[in-house]
Design an enzyme around this catalytic site. Structure first.
Site, mmCIF file in Angstrom:
data_model
loop_
_atom_site.group_PDB
_atom_site.id
_atom_site.type_symbol
_atom_site.label_atom_id
_atom_site.label_comp_id
_atom_site.label_asym_id
_atom_site.label_seq_id
_atom_site.Cartn_x
_atom_site.Cartn_y
_atom_site.Cartn_z
ATOM 1 N N ARG A 99 -4.481 4.498 0.280
ATOM 2 C CA ARG A 99 -4.482 4.315 -1.191
ATOM 3 C C ARG A 99 -4.435 5.659 -1.929
ATOM 4 O O ARG A 99 -5.068 5.821 -2.980
ATOM 5 C CB ARG A 99 -5.718 3.533 -1.667
ATOM 6 C CG ARG A 99 -5.899 2.202 -1.018
ATOM 7 C CD ARG A 99 -4.856 1.162 -1.419
ATOM 8 N NE ARG A 99 -5.087 -0.046 -0.661
ATOM 9 C CZ ARG A 99 -4.535 -0.266 0.539
ATOM 10 N NH1 ARG A 99 -3.683 0.601 1.058
ATOM 11 N NH2 ARG A 99 -4.791 -1.372 1.182
ATOM 12 N N GLU A 103 -11.033 2.970 -5.939
ATOM 13 C CA GLU A 103 -9.580 2.896 -5.728
ATOM 14 C C GLU A 103 -8.869 2.754 -7.076
ATOM 15 O O GLU A 103 -7.773 3.269 -7.270
ATOM 16 C CB GLU A 103 -9.310 1.673 -4.842
ATOM 17 C CG GLU A 103 -7.854 1.342 -4.632
ATOM 18 C CD GLU A 103 -7.670 0.093 -3.759
ATOM 19 O OE1 GLU A 103 -8.477 -0.135 -2.826
ATOM 20 O OE2 GLU A 103 -6.718 -0.645 -4.027
ATOM 21 N N SER A 122 -9.515 -4.892 -5.519
ATOM 22 C CA SER A 122 -10.629 -4.135 -4.943
ATOM 23 C C SER A 122 -10.901 -2.886 -5.780
ATOM 24 O O SER A 122 -9.989 -2.113 -6.055
ATOM 25 C CB SER A 122 -10.295 -3.702 -3.520
ATOM 26 O OG SER A 122 -10.243 -4.845 -2.706
HETATM 27 C C1 LIG Z 1 -5.959 -9.758 -7.945
HETATM 28 C C2 LIG Z 1 -5.528 -8.407 -7.451
HETATM 29 C C3 LIG Z 1 -5.300 -8.227 -6.098
HETATM 30 C C4 LIG Z 1 -4.899 -6.959 -5.611
HETATM 31 N N1 LIG Z 1 -4.676 -6.813 -4.282
HETATM 32 C C5 LIG Z 1 -4.268 -5.615 -3.803
HETATM 33 C C6 LIG Z 1 -4.010 -5.418 -2.413
HETATM 34 O O1 LIG Z 1 -4.120 -6.330 -1.594
HETATM 35 N N2 LIG Z 1 -3.636 -4.186 -2.000
HETATM 36 C C7 LIG Z 1 -3.488 -3.143 -2.860
HETATM 37 O O2 LIG Z 1 -3.130 -2.051 -2.420
HETATM 38 N N3 LIG Z 1 -3.717 -3.306 -4.181
HETATM 39 C C8 LIG Z 1 -4.096 -4.496 -4.673
HETATM 40 N N4 LIG Z 1 -4.334 -4.638 -6.023
HETATM 41 C C9 LIG Z 1 -4.234 -3.460 -6.924
HETATM 42 C C10 LIG Z 1 -2.853 -3.238 -7.568
HETATM 43 O O3 LIG Z 1 -2.107 -4.447 -7.640
HETATM 44 C C11 LIG Z 1 -2.038 -2.196 -6.801
HETATM 45 O O4 LIG Z 1 -2.701 -0.950 -6.764
HETATM 46 C C12 LIG Z 1 -0.644 -1.997 -7.437
HETATM 47 O O5 LIG Z 1 0.114 -1.171 -6.590
HETATM 48 C C13 LIG Z 1 -0.682 -1.374 -8.839
HETATM 49 O O6 LIG Z 1 0.604 -1.514 -9.411
HETATM 50 P P1 LIG Z 1 0.830 -1.542 -10.998
HETATM 51 O O7 LIG Z 1 2.287 -1.665 -11.224
HETATM 52 O O8 LIG Z 1 -0.011 -2.601 -11.630
HETATM 53 O O9 LIG Z 1 0.302 -0.093 -11.384
HETATM 54 P P2 LIG Z 1 -0.655 0.317 -12.618
HETATM 55 O O10 LIG Z 1 -1.986 -0.342 -12.444
HETATM 56 O O11 LIG Z 1 0.037 0.110 -13.902
HETATM 57 O O12 LIG Z 1 -0.820 1.873 -12.322
HETATM 58 C C14 LIG Z 1 -1.582 2.323 -11.222
HETATM 59 C C15 LIG Z 1 -1.335 3.832 -11.042
HETATM 60 O O13 LIG Z 1 0.008 4.029 -10.611
HETATM 61 C C16 LIG Z 1 0.681 4.907 -11.493
HETATM 62 N N5 LIG Z 1 2.082 4.462 -11.577
HETATM 63 C C17 LIG Z 1 2.531 3.217 -11.875
HETATM 64 N N6 LIG Z 1 3.872 3.185 -11.814
HETATM 65 C C18 LIG Z 1 4.275 4.435 -11.468
HETATM 66 C C19 LIG Z 1 5.545 5.042 -11.266
HETATM 67 N N7 LIG Z 1 6.687 4.353 -11.387
HETATM 68 N N8 LIG Z 1 5.579 6.359 -10.906
HETATM 69 C C20 LIG Z 1 4.435 7.068 -10.770
HETATM 70 N N9 LIG Z 1 3.202 6.559 -10.984
HETATM 71 C C21 LIG Z 1 3.131 5.251 -11.330
HETATM 72 C C22 LIG Z 1 -0.054 4.800 -12.825
HETATM 73 O O14 LIG Z 1 0.118 5.978 -13.588
HETATM 74 C C23 LIG Z 1 -1.486 4.622 -12.340
HETATM 75 O O15 LIG Z 1 -2.059 5.867 -12.042
HETATM 76 C C24 LIG Z 1 -4.732 -5.883 -6.526
HETATM 77 C C25 LIG Z 1 -4.938 -6.103 -7.895
HETATM 78 C C26 LIG Z 1 -5.331 -7.339 -8.363
HETATM 79 C C27 LIG Z 1 -5.520 -7.544 -9.839
#
Ligand SMILES: Cc1cc2nc3c(=O)[nH]c(=O)nc-3n(C[C@H](O)[C@H](O)[C@H](O)COP(=O)(O)OP(=O)(O)OC[C@H]3O[C@@H](n4cnc5c(N)ncnc54)[C@H](O)[C@@H]3O)c2cc1C
Length: 299
Positions: A172, A290, A220
């Protein structure tokens, strides 16, 4: 406030003081000073090029791993999840996916194409860009295990092709060239690893049974420490159901904090800190969060 055009040349939607609570899965967060949704990659590039270099830029996926503080985000928040959604298969085992594409869509199409291992992407509710930034993973799979190359855009709007060797990737965590954001990835899947829709569906069913999926959360909150599970440590510290303001440690999964009753970002951040401190006192283990915590504390 909203303007149809961001600048004289870059087209898109520009919103001022846009509440981030509308955009994050925790449903909390103060306003983004400026929120920009470009119409195309060219518009995004022009926008960045024309933007005063002193204005901070924050890149946003769909907010599923983000705690935005109640004072909001100073500068520009860029949301590219309406564009950068392409998904194609340039070669048999290679897939090109835009950073704005939902991971769930990638998983479903890979299953149709018979490309595995890809099922784990179905459990991640964010974008490919967010998955690249976080090295998101589940069920033994991780995003960067699949990365063949990425394309990025920098603060001046220039596009770069980059190899995985240019990034330091861990559990992560991903660090690479500064002030660059992902716009696309080429992912390599494996020969002879057939994904199955049934496996994906039973994995999603398991998640429904063990995680509070209908409630506002960020998944998480803490990383698992080596050889253990954050959820086990939090539960054993007696914290299930513990709440501060409207934020509560989930009864269903102790590593989830849910917004159960109009929580503020401050409630959630204080609860994260309380959980962290309690786990240190009870187990002598320091959990690392995380979720990304960004923005200003409310005045
Ligand atoms: C119900 C639930 C279940 C989940 N299960 C998991 C799981 O099983 N495994 C897991 O790893 N995560 C899980 N997550 C967390 C989350 O979905 C992941 O971390 C996901 O990758 C975040 O993507 P996002 O587009 O929402 O990013 P955001 O939350 O919008 O951003 C997260 C970070 O990434 C950066 N970012 C976003 N896009 C870019 C880009 N294009 N370039 C550079 N930086 C960028 C942002 O600046 C920020 O720092 C879960 C979340 C929820 C709500």
């Amino acid at each position: 406030m909203m303007a149809a055009t961001a600048t004289d040349t870059a087209r898109g939607e520009l919103r001022l003081t846009e509440p981030m609570s509308k955009h994050t899965s925790w449903r909390v967060g103060g306003p983004a000073e400026t929120f920009f949704v470009p119409n195309s990659l060219e518009d995004l590039s022009l926008f960045l090029h024309e933007l005063n270099e002193e204005i901070p830029v924050f890149w946003f996926g769909v907010g599923t791993n983000l705690l935005v503080r109640d004072g909001g985000i100073h500068g520009v928040v860029i949301s590219a999840s309406r564009i950068l959604r392409e998904l194609e298969r340039p070669e048999h085992y290679l897939v090109r996916a835009g950073a704005g594409l939902p991971c769930t869509q990638l998983a479903r199409q890979c299953i149709r194409w018979g490309l595995g291992p890809s099922e784990f992407f179905a459990g991640i509710p964010g974008t490919i860009g967010g998955a690249l930034a976080m090295n998101a993973g589940a069920h033994g799979g991780e995003t960067w295990e699949r990365v063949e190359s990425v394309r990025t855009i920098d603060r001046d709007g220039e596009i770069h092709e980059r190899a995985p060797a240019e990034y330091t990737v861990g559990y992560r965590s991903v660090t690479g060239p500064k002030n660059e954001w992902f716009i696309e990835a080429v992912l390599r899947f494996e020969e002879g690893v057939e994904p199955s829709l049934e496996d994906m569906n039973s994995m999603l069913e398991r998640r429904k049974k063990t995680q509070p999926l209908g409630l506002p959360s960020c998944g998480s909150v803490f990383r698992n420490p080596p050889g253990d599970h954050a959820a086990r440590l939090i539960e054993a510290a007696g914290l299930k159901g513990f709440s501060i303001g409207g934020a509560e440690v989930s009864e269903k999964h102790a590593n989830f904090i849910i917004n159960s009753d109009n929580a503020t970002a401050t409630d959630i951040e204080e609860l994260i800190e309380h959980v962290r401190q309690t786990v240190i006192e009870v187990h002598g283990i320091e959990l690392v969060h995380e979720v990304r915590i960004v923005g200003e504390v409310a005045k």
